[in-house]
Design a protein around this motif. Structure first.
Motif: not given
Length: 276
Positions: A97, A123-125, A263
């Motif tokens: 992340r 949600r980020d990766v 994401s």
């Protein structure tokens, strides 16, 4: 003037548990793939492989040392493939992340709370998570969905799985996924209808339950059978793995699927286009 074809992109891949059986299989598959390159290799600080070339077991120098430093191992990587333990995977994901590295997760045995943590990281990766990366197993899951819908009434459902003596969780993540697919297809909640053990005077079988049987022994890579037992007939759908190579090849398909995604949480149904 001739125009040369564009050079295909190369996926820079790291492997967690690089000195284990699955880690070796993944490294061998990456080496054989034209569009993938080993760019990182992680293992526990106690591993005797720490500091050695990750491909040494193949008699080949990859230039990638096995390291216990997660950030060092992920410093030049697009995607991490992780088939380790839940706690280790979560620690690796925290680094992914921070560094913007995608992940392919084949680890099993996560609790609901841990799965929620993974969804938060996604949600980020980009992440592909599946209890089994085998193409055949995921096709079987699709078949089970169809069979369960047709055989929802009048058939008792049992999931039987067998793995090697070193596997630490039971039932297998694949068996549980099969149960989840079947339960959803017939409108049940697996948490309420699963039966994991029978001993003594159990009484008659509750037809609304889904049973699980676990076998551990030898070097069995992974066998899964779902039995639909009716009156006068039985339907059995079985998948047997004879090599971990199928998991490695499925993992590389997942790596390719993540290319260009920033994401999201995906599974092998997404990778293989099996989503209804």
């Amino acid at each position: 003037m001739a125009i040369s074809a564009p050079t295909p992109s190369v996926h820079r891949v790291a492997v967690a548990g690089a000195s284990g059986r699955m880690g070796h299989m993944l490294i061998e598959a990456i080496r054989a793939a034209d569009d993938c390159r080993l760019a990182g290799a992680l293992d526990l600080p106690s591993s005797p492989a720490i500091g050695n070339d990750a491909s040494a077991f193949l008699g080949h120098a990859s230039g990638v040392p096995v390291t216990a430093d997660v950030r060092e191992g992920l410093s030049d990587v697009d995607v991490l493939i992780d088939f380790t333990r839940p706690e280790g995977t979560l620690a690796h994901l925290a680094a992914c992340r921070e560094l913007g590295v995608g992940a392919v997760i084949g680890t099993t045995g996560f609790s609901d709370a841990q799965k929620a943590q993974i969804a938060e990281v996604a949600r980020d990766v980009p992440i592909v998570m599946a209890p089994n990366m085998s193409v055949g197993v995921n096709v079987m899951l699709r078949l089970l969905e169809t069979a369960a819908q047709a055989l929802a009434s009048g058939y008792d459902i049992e999931v039987i799985e067998a793995h090697h003596r070193h596997k630490v969780d039971a039932p297998s993540g694949t068996a549980l996924k099969m149960g989840e697919v079947i339960a959803e297809a017939v409108g049940r909640d697996l948490r309420q209808c699963a039966v994991y053990a029978r001993e003594g005077i159990t009484g008659e079988r509750d037809p609304s339950t889904i049973g699980f049987s676990t076998i551990r022994g030898g070097d069995i890579v992974g066998d899964h059978t779902v039995l639909f037992a009716g009156t006068g007939e039985r339907i059995e759908i079985t998948h047997r793995s004879s090599s971990r190579a199928t998991y490695a090849q499925g993992s590389l398909r997942a790596v390719r699927f993540l290319a260009g995604r920033s994401s999201g949480l995906f599974d092998m149904f997404d990778v293989l286009g099996l989503r209804p």
